[in-house]
Scaffold this motif. Structure first.
Motif, short mmCIF file in Angstrom:
data_model
loop_
_atom_site.label_atom_id
_atom_site.label_comp_id
_atom_site.label_asym_id
_atom_site.label_seq_id
_atom_site.Cartn_x
_atom_site.Cartn_y
_atom_site.Cartn_z
N GLY A 117 -98.27 -21.09 72.56
CA GLY A 117 -97.04 -20.90 71.82
C GLY A 117 -95.93 -21.89 72.13
O GLY A 117 -94.81 -21.75 71.64
N LYS A 118 -96.25 -22.89 72.95
CA LYS A 118 -95.23 -23.87 73.32
C LYS A 118 -95.68 -25.27 72.94
O LYS A 118 -96.86 -25.51 72.71
CB LYS A 118 -94.94 -23.80 74.81
CG LYS A 118 -94.31 -22.50 75.26
CD LYS A 118 -93.90 -22.55 76.72
CE LYS A 118 -93.21 -21.28 77.16
NZ LYS A 118 -92.78 -21.35 78.59
N GLU A 119 -94.72 -26.19 72.89
CA GLU A 119 -95.05 -27.57 72.61
C GLU A 119 -95.64 -28.23 73.86
O GLU A 119 -95.39 -27.81 74.99
CB GLU A 119 -93.80 -28.32 72.15
CG GLU A 119 -93.26 -27.85 70.82
CD GLU A 119 -92.10 -28.71 70.33
OE1 GLU A 119 -91.68 -28.52 69.17
OE2 GLU A 119 -91.62 -29.56 71.09
N ARG A 120 -96.39 -29.28 73.61
CA ARG A 120 -96.94 -30.04 74.73
C ARG A 120 -95.79 -30.72 75.49
O ARG A 120 -94.85 -31.23 74.88
CB ARG A 120 -97.95 -31.07 74.23
CG ARG A 120 -98.75 -31.71 75.32
CD ARG A 120 -100.09 -32.24 74.82
NE ARG A 120 -99.96 -33.14 73.69
CZ ARG A 120 -101.01 -33.63 73.03
NH1 ARG A 120 -102.24 -33.31 73.40
NH2 ARG A 120 -100.83 -34.46 72.02
N GLU A 121 -95.90 -30.72 76.82
CA GLU A 121 -94.83 -31.27 77.64
C GLU A 121 -95.38 -32.22 78.69
O GLU A 121 -96.53 -32.11 79.13
CB GLU A 121 -94.03 -30.16 78.32
CG GLU A 121 -94.82 -29.33 79.32
CD GLU A 121 -93.96 -28.30 80.05
OE1 GLU A 121 -92.77 -28.16 79.73
OE2 GLU A 121 -94.51 -27.64 80.96
N PHE A 122 -94.53 -33.13 79.10
CA PHE A 122 -94.86 -34.11 80.12
C PHE A 122 -94.99 -33.44 81.47
O PHE A 122 -94.21 -32.54 81.81
CB PHE A 122 -93.77 -35.17 80.15
CG PHE A 122 -93.78 -36.06 81.36
CD1 PHE A 122 -92.86 -35.87 82.38
CD2 PHE A 122 -94.71 -37.07 81.47
CE1 PHE A 122 -92.86 -36.69 83.49
CE2 PHE A 122 -94.72 -37.90 82.57
CZ PHE A 122 -93.79 -37.71 83.59
N GLY A 160 -101.74 -45.10 77.96
CA GLY A 160 -100.83 -45.84 77.10
C GLY A 160 -100.37 -47.13 77.73
O GLY A 160 -100.78 -47.48 78.84
N GLY A 161 -99.49 -47.82 76.99
CA GLY A 161 -99.03 -49.11 77.47
C GLY A 161 -97.64 -49.12 78.05
O GLY A 161 -97.16 -50.16 78.53
N SER A 162 -96.98 -47.96 78.03
CA SER A 162 -95.61 -47.88 78.53
C SER A 162 -95.50 -46.82 79.62
O SER A 162 -96.10 -45.76 79.51
CB SER A 162 -94.65 -47.52 77.40
OG SER A 162 -94.67 -48.51 76.40
N SER A 199 -95.39 -39.97 72.41
CA SER A 199 -95.60 -40.99 71.38
C SER A 199 -95.94 -42.35 71.98
O SER A 199 -96.39 -43.24 71.26
CB SER A 199 -94.36 -41.11 70.50
OG SER A 199 -93.23 -41.46 71.29
N ASP A 200 -95.75 -42.52 73.26
CA ASP A 200 -96.06 -43.80 73.90
C ASP A 200 -97.49 -43.86 74.42
O ASP A 200 -97.87 -44.87 75.02
CB ASP A 200 -95.10 -44.06 75.07
CG ASP A 200 -93.70 -44.39 74.58
OD1 ASP A 200 -92.72 -43.96 75.22
OD2 ASP A 200 -93.58 -45.07 73.54
N TYR A 201 -98.27 -42.82 74.18
CA TYR A 201 -99.64 -42.78 74.65
C TYR A 201 -100.60 -42.88 73.47
O TYR A 201 -100.44 -42.21 72.46
CB TYR A 201 -99.90 -41.51 75.46
CG TYR A 201 -99.17 -41.55 76.78
CD1 TYR A 201 -97.82 -41.20 76.86
CD2 TYR A 201 -99.81 -41.99 77.94
CE1 TYR A 201 -97.14 -41.27 78.06
CE2 TYR A 201 -99.14 -42.06 79.15
CZ TYR A 201 -97.80 -41.70 79.20
OH TYR A 201 -97.13 -41.78 80.39
N ASP A 202 -101.60 -43.74 73.62
CA ASP A 202 -102.50 -44.05 72.50
C ASP A 202 -103.80 -43.26 72.55
O ASP A 202 -104.43 -43.04 71.51
CB ASP A 202 -102.85 -45.55 72.54
CG ASP A 202 -101.60 -46.41 72.47
OD1 ASP A 202 -101.43 -47.29 73.35
OD2 ASP A 202 -100.79 -46.20 71.56
N TYR A 203 -104.23 -42.88 73.74
CA TYR A 203 -105.53 -42.22 73.88
C TYR A 203 -105.34 -40.91 74.66
O TYR A 203 -104.59 -40.86 75.63
CB TYR A 203 -106.51 -43.13 74.63
CG TYR A 203 -106.70 -44.46 73.96
CD1 TYR A 203 -106.06 -45.60 74.42
CD2 TYR A 203 -107.51 -44.58 72.83
CE1 TYR A 203 -106.22 -46.82 73.80
CE2 TYR A 203 -107.68 -45.80 72.20
CZ TYR A 203 -107.02 -46.92 72.69
OH TYR A 203 -107.19 -48.11 72.07
N TRP A 204 -106.07 -39.89 74.21
CA TRP A 204 -105.95 -38.55 74.78
C TRP A 204 -107.32 -37.96 75.07
O TRP A 204 -108.28 -38.20 74.32
CB TRP A 204 -105.21 -37.63 73.82
CG TRP A 204 -103.78 -38.01 73.64
CD1 TRP A 204 -103.28 -38.98 72.81
CD2 TRP A 204 -102.66 -37.43 74.32
NE1 TRP A 204 -101.91 -39.04 72.95
CE2 TRP A 204 -101.50 -38.11 73.86
CE3 TRP A 204 -102.51 -36.43 75.27
CZ2 TRP A 204 -100.22 -37.79 74.31
CZ3 TRP A 204 -101.25 -36.11 75.72
CH2 TRP A 204 -100.11 -36.79 75.25
#
Length: 122
Positions: free
Chosen positions: A42-47, A99-101, A107-112
């Motif tokens: 029920g929550k958004e993904r977080e860092f 990711g590259g950053s 949004s800065d990550y390309d592969y999951w």
């Protein structure tokens, strides 16, 4: 192209520990910044945490600082998340990302990876 596979999730009691692993394919693992994120129901993904090209560069979400440790083993193409003093609120699906950053933004990550479930019981 990088493929990521997480492992190490499971059920643990509050106060316990788990170590998550994320194995990366490809010969360019060392060129990627690696991050861990999580998503509770029920929550958004977080860092959660990030580690730079140089492993001494790490950063953590305030909620896990002092309890979680991110590390990487370039020889094994693997990034780890050591989780200690786990709390019920740490329950979530944990994802690693490349990711590259050096960033805490999804949004800065390309592969999951596909994610691994961590459940902490009270």
């Amino acid at each position: 192209q990088v493929q990521l596979v997480e492992s190490g999730g499971g059920l643990v009691q509050a106060g316990g520990s788990l170590r998550l692993s994320c194995a990366a394919s490809g010969r360019t693992f060392s060129s990627y910044v690696m991050g861990w994120f999580r998503q509770a129901p029920g929550k958004e993904r977080e860092f959660v945490a990030v580690i730079g090209w140089i492993p001494t560069y790490t950063n953590y979400a305030d909620s896990v600082k002092g309890r979680f440790t991110i590390s990487r083993d370039t020889a094994k193409n693997t990034v780890y998340l050591q989780m200690n003093s786990l709390k019920p609120e740490d329950t979530a699906v944990y994802y690693c990302a490349a990711g590259g950053s050096y960033s805490s933004s999804e949004s800065d990550y390309d592969y999951w990876g596909q994610g691994t479930q961590v459940t902490v019981s009270s």
